[in-house]
Design a protein around this motif. Structure first.
Motif, mmCIF file in Angstrom:
data_model
loop_
_atom_site.group_PDB
_atom_site.id
_atom_site.type_symbol
_atom_site.label_atom_id
_atom_site.label_comp_id
_atom_site.label_asym_id
_atom_site.label_seq_id
_atom_site.Cartn_x
_atom_site.Cartn_y
_atom_site.Cartn_z
ATOM 1 N N GLU A 165 0.834 -1.204 0.000
ATOM 2 C CA GLU A 165 0.000 0.000 0.000
ATOM 3 C C GLU A 165 0.867 1.253 0.000
ATOM 4 O O GLU A 165 0.560 2.230 -0.687
ATOM 5 C CB GLU A 165 -0.929 -0.012 1.213
ATOM 6 N N THR A 166 1.962 1.231 0.758
ATOM 7 C CA THR A 166 2.845 2.396 0.827
ATOM 8 C C THR A 166 3.564 2.618 -0.500
ATOM 9 O O THR A 166 3.700 3.749 -0.975
ATOM 10 C CB THR A 166 3.864 2.224 1.966
ATOM 11 N N LEU A 167 4.034 1.528 -1.108
ATOM 12 C CA LEU A 167 4.773 1.659 -2.360
ATOM 13 C C LEU A 167 3.870 2.060 -3.523
ATOM 14 O O LEU A 167 4.190 2.981 -4.277
ATOM 15 C CB LEU A 167 5.466 0.331 -2.696
ATOM 16 N N GLY A 168 2.761 1.356 -3.685
ATOM 17 C CA GLY A 168 1.937 1.545 -4.884
ATOM 18 C C GLY A 168 0.616 2.221 -4.682
ATOM 19 O O GLY A 168 -0.086 2.502 -5.657
ATOM 20 N N GLY A 169 0.231 2.517 -3.432
ATOM 21 C CA GLY A 169 -1.034 3.190 -3.184
ATOM 22 C C GLY A 169 -2.230 2.354 -3.611
ATOM 23 O O GLY A 169 -2.198 1.124 -3.635
ATOM 24 N N MET A 170 -3.294 3.046 -3.987
ATOM 25 C CA MET A 170 -4.530 2.380 -4.364
ATOM 26 C C MET A 170 -4.345 1.508 -5.604
ATOM 27 O O MET A 170 -5.015 0.474 -5.754
ATOM 28 C CB MET A 170 -5.613 3.433 -4.634
ATOM 29 N N ARG A 171 -3.436 1.891 -6.471
ATOM 30 C CA ARG A 171 -3.195 1.101 -7.680
ATOM 31 C C ARG A 171 -2.703 -0.301 -7.296
ATOM 32 O O ARG A 171 -3.170 -1.307 -7.842
ATOM 33 C CB ARG A 171 -2.186 1.828 -8.564
ATOM 34 N N ALA A 172 -1.771 -0.373 -6.346
ATOM 35 C CA ALA A 172 -1.267 -1.671 -5.891
ATOM 36 C C ALA A 172 -2.355 -2.444 -5.156
ATOM 37 O O ALA A 172 -2.470 -3.667 -5.313
ATOM 38 C CB ALA A 172 -0.060 -1.472 -4.974
ATOM 39 N N VAL A 173 -3.149 -1.744 -4.343
ATOM 40 C CA VAL A 173 -4.230 -2.412 -3.616
ATOM 41 C C VAL A 173 -5.226 -3.031 -4.593
ATOM 42 O O VAL A 173 -5.643 -4.185 -4.444
ATOM 43 C CB VAL A 173 -4.946 -1.415 -2.685
ATOM 44 N N ALA A 174 -5.616 -2.269 -5.607
ATOM 45 C CA ALA A 174 -6.601 -2.757 -6.573
ATOM 46 C C ALA A 174 -6.054 -3.928 -7.371
ATOM 47 O O ALA A 174 -6.763 -4.922 -7.603
ATOM 48 C CB ALA A 174 -7.028 -1.627 -7.507
ATOM 49 N N TRP A 175 -4.789 -3.845 -7.789
ATOM 50 C CA TRP A 175 -4.210 -4.933 -8.582
ATOM 51 C C TRP A 175 -4.067 -6.203 -7.751
ATOM 52 O O TRP A 175 -4.342 -7.306 -8.230
ATOM 53 C CB TRP A 175 -2.861 -4.512 -9.147
ATOM 54 N N THR A 176 -3.614 -6.072 -6.509
ATOM 55 C CA THR A 176 -3.506 -7.262 -5.660
ATOM 56 C C THR A 176 -4.891 -7.793 -5.305
ATOM 57 O O THR A 176 -5.078 -9.009 -5.200
ATOM 58 C CB THR A 176 -2.722 -6.948 -4.380
ATOM 59 N N ASP A 177 -5.861 -6.899 -5.123
ATOM 60 C CA ASP A 177 -7.239 -7.341 -4.909
ATOM 61 C C ASP A 177 -7.733 -8.184 -6.080
ATOM 62 O O ASP A 177 -8.429 -9.189 -5.895
ATOM 63 C CB ASP A 177 -8.173 -6.137 -4.736
ATOM 64 N N ALA A 178 -7.384 -7.758 -7.285
ATOM 65 C CA ALA A 178 -7.828 -8.494 -8.472
ATOM 66 C C ALA A 178 -7.259 -9.908 -8.480
ATOM 67 O O ALA A 178 -7.978 -10.885 -8.727
ATOM 68 C CB ALA A 178 -7.417 -7.738 -9.738
ATOM 69 N N VAL A 179 -5.963 -10.017 -8.177
ATOM 70 C CA VAL A 179 -5.341 -11.343 -8.127
ATOM 71 C C VAL A 179 -5.967 -12.191 -7.029
ATOM 72 O O VAL A 179 -6.322 -13.360 -7.225
ATOM 73 C CB VAL A 179 -3.819 -11.207 -7.908
#
Length: 332
Positions: A165-179
């Protein structure tokens, strides 16, 4: 876990700028597929994997009402999102408090209301987060057959979440959520198929439960039915007001209908945060050029949008009709 860390790094490199909107809302660029999966992962998390099965075991078949309140969330979303998302895009909302500021202004009562709502959301989110941490610890402990202690599972997985979350923000959260959504959905379907095959089907499962716990398959009484109705209303209205749910509404990529509605809003506007906005439209046979100007204090930002009529002829036609209907002269 290594894959999640890799996704976080990719999301960090995909950042467009260092603005709050890019970090917390993924630059408002989440497409329909990723948005669907991240909403799915947000709604169906630790409570779905551990909490709901446990509640179903205790209460029996009457817990089928969980399907009802999950569907009610979708219904309320359909009522809320068409009104909230255009406002969020137009006024640059990042947090739920931004809508409160827009709706109730910067009066003393409005400020107190923002603080009160932020406090309530923080308390609710803390409970939600605590449930996820407990679930993560139990899952880590059980699937490793005790090799990973409960506390280590909680701290380790929490640290991983903080990292991406710190590194990628919401973009990382959404992408990991998708996986994670794909893995969770596939796992639940496989588990259902395994249970049905191993137990001989739903009929055999129901007969076995009725033999051991007749009350678990009994028709719910009036009190339970009243609980059904109240829970469906409560969860349907409350779940869409979670900060993380509203954040995903703000982060959605605007669709064609939303883009057309934005094109009409070029008139002068005094915003409630003390900033001003205006726009200039230049129309030729080849293209429509829109320049949006946002000023606050001594600063000003210009955003120019080029719409080639060869690519989007229907939008150019709509703009021409609007210009003619509004009787806008050259230079106005």
């Amino acid at each position: 876990l290594i894959g999640l860390a890799a996704v976080a790094e990719v999301a960090r490199r995909a950042r467009r700028d260092a603005t709050p909107a890019d970090h917390f809302l993924a630059g408002r660029g989440l497409g329909a597929f990723v948005l669907f999966l991240t909403l799915y992962a947000t709604a169906y998390s630790g409570n779905s994997l551990l909490g709901y099965p446990g509640e179903a075991y205790r209460r029996g078949f009457s817990w089928i009402m969980a399907t009802g309140f999950m569907m009610s969330i979708i219904v309320v979303f359909h009522a809320l999102v068409p009104k909230l998302r255009p406002l969020a895009v137009k006024h640059g909302f990042v947090t739920p408090g931004d809508w409160i500021r827009y709706r109730f202004g910067s009066t003393p009562d409005g400020a107190r209301l923002r603080v009160a709502i932020a406090t309530l959301m923080a308390i609710a989110l803390a409970n939600f987060l605590l449930a996820q941490l407990i679930a993560m610890g139990h899952v880590a402990h059980e699937v490793t057959e005790g090799i990973i202690p409960y506390a280590v599972g909680v701290l380790g997985l929490a640290a991983m979440i903080l990292l991406y979350e710190t590194l990628g923000g919401m973009r990382a959260v959404a992408w990991t959520d998708a996986v994670q959504s794909v893995l969770m959905g596939g796992g639940l379907i496989a588990m259902l198929a395994w249970l049905l095959d191993d137990a001989g089907g739903l009929g055999a499962i129901t007969a076995a439960i009725a033999d051991q716990r007749p009350q678990a398959v009994a028709v719910p009484g009036r009190v339970e039915q009243a609980n059904w109705a109240s829970t469906i209303v409560l969860l349907g209205t409350a779940s869409v007001l979670y900060p993380q749910a509203i954040q995903r509404v703000y982060a959605a990529e605007s669709g064609a209908a939303l883009r057309r509605s934005e094109l009409v809003g070029l008139d002068y506007e005094v915003r409630r945060d003390g900033s001003d906005g205006t726009g200039v439209l230049a129309m030729t046979d080849a293209a429509a050029t829109i320049t949006l100007i946002h000023t606050k204090g001594d600063g000003a930002k210009h955003v120019t949008i080029e719409l080639p009529c060869e690519v989007v002829p229907e939008i150019c036609t709509a703009i021409r009709h609007y210009v003619e209907a509004a009787d806008i002269k050259t230079g106005e």
